[in-house]
Design an enzyme around this catalytic site. Structure first.
Site, short mmCIF file in Angstrom:
data_model
loop_
_atom_site.label_atom_id
_atom_site.label_comp_id
_atom_site.label_asym_id
_atom_site.label_seq_id
_atom_site.Cartn_x
_atom_site.Cartn_y
_atom_site.Cartn_z
N ARG A 15 -11.24 24.76 11.38
CA ARG A 15 -11.52 24.19 10.06
C ARG A 15 -10.43 23.24 9.56
O ARG A 15 -10.60 22.56 8.56
CB ARG A 15 -11.78 25.31 9.04
N GLY A 80 -10.57 38.01 19.98
CA GLY A 80 -10.41 38.81 18.77
C GLY A 80 -8.97 39.27 18.56
O GLY A 80 -8.15 39.23 19.48
N THR A 81 -8.70 39.72 17.33
CA THR A 81 -7.32 40.08 16.96
C THR A 81 -6.82 41.31 17.75
O THR A 81 -5.63 41.39 18.07
CB THR A 81 -7.22 40.35 15.45
N ARG A 316 20.08 9.55 3.82
CA ARG A 316 19.40 9.87 5.07
C ARG A 316 20.26 10.78 5.94
O ARG A 316 21.41 11.04 5.61
CB ARG A 316 19.03 8.57 5.78
#
Ligand code: UD1
Ligand code: CA
Length: 449
Positions: A15, A80-81, A316
């Site tokens: 996503r 899966g976890t 910087r």
């Protein structure tokens, strides 16, 4: 009791719509994964294992960059976890103690919270789960409790309507004895709506074995996970909001806190004043009593006490300012040490340079440090006075107490106490301007008649 961490970071994060693995997206200039590790570093874990998959090489490089001692294992297929945690088993061979499972996309879990989970373990709980009251429980796993005991975790996709009504949700953080965790995971199947091996099946299995399971809770903001770019922006905002409060709590004044942005590692001393619209990149330290004026941008630099920077200054990487230095508007300083009390107040570029104590760098001074291939150094002695609009063509040294005339192009070293004039000699022609003007006006008159 020794502690180990397993950080799950194999997911694609589809996503995010990104080529970068999700856990490498940054909040305050540090990858989410590093934020997740930070909270747990307070526990001084004996071993830390990161489970990488999508973008595994990049994840491994980022982890190594943060800490050489981190172990990275691979989960080639994301099943899966529960499956992911099992990938860490071999790396924890010979470890005995508590394991804490964290998610690499959940950046803000605090050390105190993890400490509370370990405390619950010491109080006799076999499995401890970190839960939170969700404003909108949505897709989170639900914690089904009986009194202070956790009965089981139900994933939203597998939940009944009644279970979906539960607002106490699973953060994903879990703690148990290492041996117990892996033994229970061996018994987890994938007979569920997602067809995955759920880590969240452990509490139910443990309960069936007569073991003790408990929930420790934390505020929802702490368990905030990142799944989308919008979540990432929200995580950034949460980080900034918390950091502004922290910086003020330790004695800095922020005139307009909402307009100041910090990096994950910004260090601000007491009695520092930060005016509106200041941005800190990574690697900045500002010592006590310094003032950072409006619209300044700082990155990889060190500002000592009593310095005044800006407005509109740019520091910087490698800018090292000693105490009481002034860097004014439209001045850029890079890879340069500026000694005590020196002033660079207007419209200048000072790069790859050393500026001595008390030196005064006039408006428009430029260190010409780059010949197109190599960078060269400029050295300016203590108390030197650089005239406005001087071009210092490096490598070049201006001695202590020396001066350069305005507009000089300085290509040779200037001895201590000398004046360098490197510009065309001025010639005045008496009456020339008046005669020229008269001639031009006469020409215009002839044209218009
Ligand atoms: C998970 C929990 C859910 C909880 C939620 C909190 C499970 C089954 N569910 O759901 O109860 O409320 O987190 O955010 O655990 N990962 C891997 N390998 C895999 C799968 C996942 O490394 O095979 C990693 C992901 O990269 C991510 C984490 O594990 O960092 C969580 O996975 P995700 O798929 O986002 O779990 P959720 O569905 O959100
Ligand atoms: Ca998730």
């Amino acid at each position: 009791m020794p502690t180990a961490l397993i950080v799950l970071a194999a997911g694609q994060g589809s996503r995010m719509q990104s080529d970068l693995p999700k856990v490498l997206h940054r909040v305050a200039h540090a990858p989410l994964l590093i934020h997740a590790l930070r909270g747990a570093e307070g526990l001084s874990p004996e071993r830390t294992v990161i489970v990488a998959g999508h973008g595994g090489d990049a994840v491994e490089a980022a982890a190594r960059d943060h800490d050489e001692g981190l172990v990275v294992v691979r989960q080639e297929e994301q099943l899966g976890t529960g499956h992911a945690v099992l990938r860490a088993r071999a790396a924890l061979e010979g470890f005995s103690g508590d394991v804490i499972v964290l998610y690499g996309d959940t950046p803000f879990i605090r050390a105190e919270t993890l400490e509370a989970m370990l405390e619950a373990r010491r109080d006799g709980a076999d499995i401890v789960v970190l839960g939170f009251e969700a404003e909108d429980p949505g897709r989170y796993g639900r914690l089904v409790v009986e009194g202070d005991r956790l009965d089981r975790i139900v994933e939203a996709r597998d939940a009944t309507a009644e279970e979906l009504g539960v607002r106490l949700c699973n953060s994903g953080v879990m703690c148990a004895d290492a041996g117990l965790m892996f033994d229970l995971l061996d018994r987890v199947g994938r007979d569920n709506a997602a067809g995955e091996y759920y880590l969240t099946d452990l509490p139910g299995l443990a309960r069936a074995d007569g073991l003790t399971t408990r929930v420790v809770t934390c505020p929802e903001v702490e368990t905030m996970g990142v799944n989308t770019r919008t979540d990432l922006a929200m995580a950034e905002a949460a980080f900034q909001a918390a950091t502004r409060l922290e910086v003020m709590a330790t004695g800095a004044t922020l005139t307009a806190p909402d307009t100041v942005f910090f990096a994950h590692d910004t260090a601000i001393g007491r009695d520092v004043t930060i005016e509106p619209h200041v941005i800190f990149g990574p690697g900045v330290t500002v010592e006590s009593g310094a003032t950072i004026r409006a619209f300044s941008h700082l990155e990889g630099c060190h500002v000592s006490d009593a310095c005044v920077i800006g407005p509109y200054a740019r520091l910087r990487p490698g800018a090292e300012l000693d105490r009481g230095v002034r860097v004014g508007n439209f001045v850029e300083v890079k890879a340069a040490t500026v000694q005590e009390g020196a002033k660079i107040n207007h419209l200048s570029y000072v790069g790859d340079a050393e500026v001595g104590a008390g030196a005064n760098i006039g408006a428009g001074t430029i260190t010409c440090n780059y010949d197109g291939v190599f960078k060269h150094r400029t050295v300016i002695g203590a108390g030197a006075f650089i005239g406005s609009n001087t071009a210092l063509v490096a490598p070049v040294t201006v001695g202590a107490g020396a001066m350069t005339g305005s507009g000089s192009v300085v290509t040779m070293d200037v001895p201590d106490g000398a004046l360098a004039l490197g510009r065309a000699k001025q010639v005045n022609k008496d009456g020339f301007a008046a005669r020229l003007m008269a001639r031009l006006r006469a020409a215009r008159a002839r044209k218009t008649n």
